[in-house]
Scaffold this motif. Structure first.
Motif, short mmCIF file in Angstrom:
data_model
loop_
_atom_site.label_atom_id
_atom_site.label_comp_id
_atom_site.label_asym_id
_atom_site.label_seq_id
_atom_site.Cartn_x
_atom_site.Cartn_y
_atom_site.Cartn_z
N VAL A 184 0.86 -1.19 0.00
CA VAL A 184 0.00 0.00 0.00
C VAL A 184 0.89 1.24 0.00
N PRO A 185 1.26 1.74 -1.18
CA PRO A 185 2.07 2.96 -1.24
C PRO A 185 1.19 4.21 -1.26
N VAL A 186 1.66 5.25 -0.59
CA VAL A 186 1.04 6.58 -0.64
C VAL A 186 2.08 7.50 -1.25
N LEU A 187 1.79 8.02 -2.44
CA LEU A 187 2.77 8.76 -3.23
C LEU A 187 2.33 10.20 -3.45
N LEU A 188 3.27 11.12 -3.35
CA LEU A 188 3.04 12.51 -3.74
C LEU A 188 3.62 12.68 -5.14
N GLU A 189 2.77 13.06 -6.08
CA GLU A 189 3.16 13.14 -7.48
C GLU A 189 3.30 14.60 -7.91
N LEU A 190 4.44 14.91 -8.51
CA LEU A 190 4.71 16.24 -9.09
C LEU A 190 4.80 16.07 -10.59
N HIS A 191 3.93 16.77 -11.33
CA HIS A 191 3.94 16.62 -12.78
C HIS A 191 4.09 17.97 -13.46
N GLY A 192 4.54 17.92 -14.71
CA GLY A 192 4.72 19.13 -15.49
C GLY A 192 3.47 19.49 -16.27
N GLU A 193 3.62 20.46 -17.16
CA GLU A 193 2.52 20.85 -18.04
C GLU A 193 2.31 19.78 -19.12
N ARG A 194 1.09 19.69 -19.61
CA ARG A 194 0.83 18.79 -20.73
C ARG A 194 1.51 19.30 -21.98
N TRP A 195 2.13 18.39 -22.71
CA TRP A 195 2.69 18.70 -24.02
C TRP A 195 1.96 17.84 -25.03
N TYR A 196 1.07 18.48 -25.81
CA TYR A 196 0.13 17.76 -26.66
C TYR A 196 -0.62 16.74 -25.79
N ASN A 197 -0.45 15.47 -26.02
CA ASN A 197 -1.20 14.47 -25.25
C ASN A 197 -0.29 13.64 -24.35
N SER A 198 0.65 14.31 -23.70
CA SER A 198 1.53 13.63 -22.76
C SER A 198 1.87 14.58 -21.61
N ARG A 199 2.35 13.98 -20.52
CA ARG A 199 2.76 14.78 -19.36
C ARG A 199 3.75 13.98 -18.52
N PRO A 200 4.96 14.48 -18.30
CA PRO A 200 5.93 13.76 -17.46
C PRO A 200 5.65 14.01 -15.98
N TYR A 201 6.12 13.11 -15.16
CA TYR A 201 5.94 13.29 -13.72
C TYR A 201 7.01 12.52 -12.95
N ILE A 202 7.18 12.92 -11.71
CA ILE A 202 7.97 12.16 -10.74
C ILE A 202 7.12 12.03 -9.48
N ALA A 203 7.37 10.99 -8.70
CA ALA A 203 6.59 10.75 -7.49
C ALA A 203 7.47 10.07 -6.45
N ALA A 204 7.11 10.27 -5.19
CA ALA A 204 7.83 9.61 -4.10
C ALA A 204 6.87 9.47 -2.92
N GLY A 205 7.14 8.48 -2.07
CA GLY A 205 6.28 8.28 -0.92
C GLY A 205 6.71 7.11 -0.07
N VAL A 206 5.82 6.67 0.79
CA VAL A 206 6.10 5.58 1.72
C VAL A 206 5.11 4.44 1.48
N ASN A 207 5.53 3.23 1.86
CA ASN A 207 4.71 2.03 1.67
C ASN A 207 4.53 1.31 3.00
N TYR A 208 3.32 0.78 3.18
CA TYR A 208 3.08 -0.21 4.23
C TYR A 208 2.88 -1.54 3.53
N ILE A 209 3.67 -2.54 3.90
CA ILE A 209 3.69 -3.80 3.17
C ILE A 209 3.50 -4.97 4.14
N VAL A 210 2.52 -5.82 3.83
CA VAL A 210 2.24 -7.01 4.64
C VAL A 210 2.66 -8.24 3.85
#
Length: 260
Positions: free
Chosen positions: A149-175
């Motif tokens: 169960v990851p909880v991620l904060l995503e930072l993305h750029g502006e759309r360029w035509y029909n695409s958009r780059p992003y990066i994300a980071a966060g923490v996971n709880y794993i069973v």
């Protein structure tokens, strides 16, 4: 399994390249799903392939012989799937919760027969009766079913035509549903025990592609456990297994395909 995953990754890469060409072939192409990212909440699902191994910190007494590591791991490839829930914060930030089920099978190899030299013990370690290690004793096939169960904060750029780059980071709880952490048996009875509840951190990057009916996101994610997964063997068990390992932590690199 390796050949299968390689073929799957090649097929996915070719498909993504085809989609990208279709998206950008015409510079005046109309934007697709223009209002999709303005929704406060959205959902989807993902499929992924994994490469997993262990980060091992060895006990200098029982896990090493001079400069030789007595415990090694063998990486494995597996797969998983899960769901996506996105919460929009603003034009550039989203919070994502992506619970999934991951399947893994790894191997640990214990070449620790040389620990017989410590059979007489010392003030810190009790004496033990040596046993002759068989192949079943030396090799541990570790099967894991992980509820991630990851909880991620995503930072993305502006759309360029029909695409958009992003990066994300966060923490996971794993069973780990196959941890054997409550088992009374241990490695002396060929039962490998690890922790059930685990925490990790993840980092991810990818590109979101917009189509008429859905958004496709190929991404690469790295997940790294923060806690020590090793559960110590019973006090009467010789120091061939858990005593040789100070820290055991899962590392995973995932190729993810998200559909929203």
């Amino acid at each position: 399994m390796n050949k299968f995953l390689l073929k799957a990754l090649v097929l996915a890469s070719v498909s993504i390249a085809t989609f990208a060409d279709a998206q950008f072939r015409t510079r005046n192409r109309m934007d697709k799903l223009e209002d999709f990212d303005q929704q406060k909440f959205s959902w989807g699902f993902f499929l992924n392939g994994n490469r997993l191994d262990y980060r091992i910190v060895l006990n200098p007494r029982y896990g090493m012989s001079g400069n030789t590591n007595l415990v090694t791991s063998k990486e494995s490839y597996s797969f998983g799937a899960g769901l996506i829930t996105k919460f929009r914060l603003n034009d550039y930030l989203d919070v994502r919760v992506e619970p999934g089920l991951q399947f893994a099978q790894r191997q640990l190899i214990f070449n620790t027969q040389s620990n017989d030299i410590y059979q007489n013990g010392n003030p810190q370690n009790p004496p033990f009766t040596p046993i002759a290690l068989t192949e079943k004793d030396r090799v541990r096939e570790i099967k894991s079913t992980l509820v991630d169960v990851p909880v991620l904060l995503e930072l993305h750029g502006e759309r360029w035509y029909n695409s958009r780059p992003y990066i994300a980071a966060g923490v996971n709880y794993i069973v780990n549903l196959q941890s054997n952490s409550d088992s009374a048996d241990d490695n002396q009875q060929q039962v490998f025990r690890s922790t059930t509840h685990n925490f990790a951190y993840s980092a991810e990057m990818g590109i979101q592609f917009y189509f008429n009916k859905f958004k496709l996101t190929p991404a690469i994610r790295g997940t790294f456990f923060m806690n020590n997964e090793m559960v110590a063997d019973n006090a009467t068990t010789p120091p061939y297994w858990s005593a040789a390992v100070s820290t055991l932590q899962t590392r995973a690199v995932m190729f993810v395909l998200k559909f929203e």
